[in-house]
Motif scaffolding. Structure first.
Motif, PDB file in Angstrom:
ATOM      1  N   VAL A 265      -8.805 -12.203   4.718  1.00 49.00           N
ATOM      2  CA  VAL A 265     -10.036 -12.112   3.695  1.00 49.00           C
ATOM      3  C   VAL A 265      -9.618 -10.911   2.779  1.00 49.00           C
ATOM      4  O   VAL A 265      -9.875 -10.617   1.740  1.00 49.00           O
ATOM      5  N   TRP A 266      -8.908  -9.926   3.296  1.00 50.45           N
ATOM      6  CA  TRP A 266      -8.402  -8.695   2.339  1.00 50.45           C
ATOM      7  C   TRP A 266      -7.698  -9.092   1.397  1.00 50.45           C
ATOM      8  O   TRP A 266      -7.777  -8.915   0.175  1.00 50.45           O
ATOM      9  N   GLN A 267      -6.765 -10.073   1.696  1.00 50.07           N
ATOM     10  CA  GLN A 267      -5.998 -10.598   0.479  1.00 50.07           C
ATOM     11  C   GLN A 267      -6.614 -11.455  -0.456  1.00 50.07           C
ATOM     12  O   GLN A 267      -6.453 -11.207  -1.687  1.00 50.07           O
ATOM     13  N   ILE A 268      -7.593 -12.131  -0.027  1.00 47.38           N
ATOM     14  CA  ILE A 268      -8.326 -12.850  -1.039  1.00 47.38           C
ATOM     15  C   ILE A 268      -8.945 -12.075  -1.872  1.00 47.38           C
ATOM     16  O   ILE A 268      -9.358 -12.059  -3.159  1.00 47.38           O
ATOM     17  N   TYR A 269      -9.531 -10.874  -1.355  1.00 44.65           N
ATOM     18  CA  TYR A 269     -10.426 -10.064  -2.009  1.00 44.65           C
ATOM     19  C   TYR A 269      -9.569  -9.115  -3.035  1.00 44.65           C
ATOM     20  O   TYR A 269      -9.758  -8.876  -4.181  1.00 44.65           O
ATOM     21  N   GLN A 270      -8.205  -8.941  -2.690  1.00 41.47           N
ATOM     22  CA  GLN A 270      -7.158  -8.266  -3.798  1.00 41.47           C
ATOM     23  C   GLN A 270      -6.982  -9.364  -4.755  1.00 41.47           C
ATOM     24  O   GLN A 270      -7.106  -8.878  -5.809  1.00 41.47           O
ATOM     25  N   ASP A 271      -6.747 -10.569  -4.526  1.00 39.77           N
ATOM     26  CA  ASP A 271      -6.551 -11.637  -5.393  1.00 39.77           C
ATOM     27  C   ASP A 271      -7.868 -11.644  -6.395  1.00 39.77           C
ATOM     28  O   ASP A 271      -7.712 -11.682  -7.594  1.00 39.77           O
ATOM     29  N   TYR A 272      -8.921 -11.742  -6.089  1.00 39.55           N
ATOM     30  CA  TYR A 272     -10.061 -11.640  -6.821  1.00 39.55           C
ATOM     31  C   TYR A 272     -10.172 -10.453  -7.745  1.00 39.55           C
ATOM     32  O   TYR A 272     -10.208 -10.680  -8.780  1.00 39.55           O
ATOM     33  N   LYS A 273      -9.807  -9.238  -7.330  1.00 36.46           N
ATOM     34  CA  LYS A 273      -9.653  -8.143  -8.116  1.00 36.46           C
ATOM     35  C   LYS A 273      -8.847  -8.468  -9.233  1.00 36.46           C
ATOM     36  O   LYS A 273      -8.813  -8.169 -10.411  1.00 36.46           O
ATOM     37  N   GLN A 274      -7.611  -9.000  -8.924  1.00 34.65           N
ATOM     38  CA  GLN A 274      -6.412  -9.079  -9.665  1.00 34.65           C
ATOM     39  C   GLN A 274      -6.887 -10.114 -10.845  1.00 34.65           C
ATOM     40  O   GLN A 274      -6.238  -9.862 -12.055  1.00 34.65           O
ATOM     41  N   LYS A 275      -7.514 -11.062 -10.368  1.00 37.25           N
ATOM     42  CA  LYS A 275      -7.948 -11.905 -11.553  1.00 37.25           C
ATOM     43  C   LYS A 275      -8.944 -11.395 -12.370  1.00 37.25           C
ATOM     44  O   LYS A 275      -9.080 -11.541 -13.616  1.00 37.25           O
ATOM     45  N   LEU A 276      -9.947 -10.610 -11.898  1.00 39.61           N
ATOM     46  CA  LEU A 276     -10.823  -9.752 -12.653  1.00 39.61           C
ATOM     47  C   LEU A 276      -9.965  -8.884 -13.778  1.00 39.61           C
ATOM     48  O   LEU A 276     -10.164  -8.750 -14.996  1.00 39.61           O
ATOM     49  N   ARG A 277      -8.949  -8.230 -13.226  1.00 37.58           N
ATOM     50  CA  ARG A 277      -8.156  -7.354 -14.184  1.00 37.58           C
ATOM     51  C   ARG A 277      -7.414  -7.991 -15.414  1.00 37.58           C
ATOM     52  O   ARG A 277      -7.600  -7.679 -16.231  1.00 37.58           O
ATOM     53  N   ALA A 278      -7.122  -9.288 -14.915  1.00 37.14           N
ATOM     54  CA  ALA A 278      -6.548 -10.065 -15.861  1.00 37.14           C
ATOM     55  C   ALA A 278      -7.185 -10.631 -16.925  1.00 37.14           C
ATOM     56  O   ALA A 278      -6.895 -10.805 -18.087  1.00 37.14           O
ATOM     57  N   ASN A 279      -8.184 -11.149 -16.311  1.00 37.04           N
ATOM     58  CA  ASN A 279      -9.218 -12.229 -17.169  1.00 37.04           C
ATOM     59  C   ASN A 279     -10.536 -11.600 -17.680  1.00 37.04           C
ATOM     60  O   ASN A 279     -11.303 -12.333 -18.336  1.00 37.04           O
ATOM     61  N   GLY A 280     -10.880 -10.527 -16.917  1.00 34.03           N
ATOM     62  CA  GLY A 280     -12.171 -10.038 -17.259  1.00 34.03           C
ATOM     63  C   GLY A 280     -13.296 -10.866 -16.566  1.00 34.03           C
ATOM     64  O   GLY A 280     -13.064 -11.876 -15.582  1.00 34.03           O
TER      65      GLY A 280
END
Ligand code: PDD
Length: 280
Positions: A265-280
């Motif tokens: 779940v931690w990894q999923i959360y990090q991926d979600y943040k990464q998407k937000l950084r990239a796409n807003g």
């Protein structure tokens, strides 16, 4: 640091409110904490909806529209150089002669500031303790009256733990400043929303992301005994993200290491943040 106060952006040192502000005198106000990743506000609409609910519950009219909140918040993020930060905002019932009864016509005080946010390394786990929940009965309101939470958190710090997990009538509610998940027979469980817990934005995102990833999770009341025998315990919040608890009241949780489901779940959360950084 640039802050926002009642229509103005100004340096923190120049921001002033009246000592008669009902926030100062009565803690008569509500707040939000919104993380920012790559200059983008995390789940802004959900935070604004929770703010609206808090304001409605304390009978204070929302002083701004969601569009106005969005514009001011984005300007504040930019003025503080975008990137990674956390925004604190609070609305109080303004300044008035001290009286428990509040005037009908008030000009709310609206204050927002930026705080640094640490890049969260994969946690090696932290300790927690349990305490009786000494708070009031409307913990769903994100009230600035946090003395009980402050004292409860302090109890953890004094024994070298990071969070206090709160027990009410034999059931686990949440942390002093976090929501709590436990893992039982491979299933993540968190209490359903009620007036006894804050409806956490991080909590909601985790449930949503787990369902999407077809990871087993559910909302259910958690008796104290179930908390104590859980394979994993996590605490979640906007500022701490998802942190595994490896010891509860000085006894190891599971094998005393961060659990397998937590790390997924931690990894999923990090991926979600990464998407937000990239796409807003
Ligand atoms: N607190 N429960 C309580 C009592 C909290 O104070 C918080 C967050 C949460 C988690 O909510 P969210 O995921 O929306 O951050 C649950 C903030 C971070 C604070 O007071 O600083």
């Amino acid at each position: 640091m640039i802050v926002y106060l009642n229509g103005e952006f100004l340096p923190l040192e120049e921001a002033r409110v009246s000592v008669l502000d009902r926030g100062f005198i009565f803690a008569d106000g509500v707040y939000e904490v919104i993380p920012v990743y790559g200059g983008h506000l995390f789940r802004l609409q959900a935070h604004l909806q929770r703010l609206e609910n808090s304001l409605k519950n304390i009978k204070l009219q929302n002083p701004l529209t969601n569009e106005q909140w969005g514009e001011i918040l984005e300007t504040l993020v930019d003025r503080n150089n975008g990137g990674e930060q956390s925004i604190y905002l609070q609305v109080t019932r303004g300044s008035a002669k001290r009286n428990h009864n509040f005037p009908e016509q008030v000009v709310p005080t609206v204050f927002m500031m930026s705080d640094s946010i640490e890049a969260q390394p994969p946690s090696t786990g932290v300790k927690a303790i349990t305490c009786a929940d000494t708070r009031w009965q409307r913990c769903d309101i994100k009230s600035i009256a946090l003395l009980a939470n402050v004292l409860l958190r302090r109890q953890a710090i004094e024994v070298g733990a990071a969070e206090t997990i709160l027990i009410r009538d034999g059931y686990m509610m949440e942390g002093a400043a976090s929501n709590v998940f436990i893992v039982v027979e491979g299933v993540a469980i968190t209490p359903p929303k009620s007036q006894f817990i804050l409806p956490g934005i991080t909590r909601d995102l985790i449930l949503e992301a787990m369902r999407e990833a077809k990871l087993p999770c559910r909302e259910a009341n958690i008796p104290q005994a179930q908390l104590r025998s859980a394979q994993e315990i996590w605490v979640t919040s906007s500022t701490r993200e998802i942190v595994p608890i490896i010891s509860l009241d000085d006894k190891p949780v599971g094998n005393g290491q961060p659990g397998a489901l937590w790390s997924q779940v931690w990894q999923i959360y990090q991926d979600y943040k990464q998407k937000l950084r990239a796409n807003g």
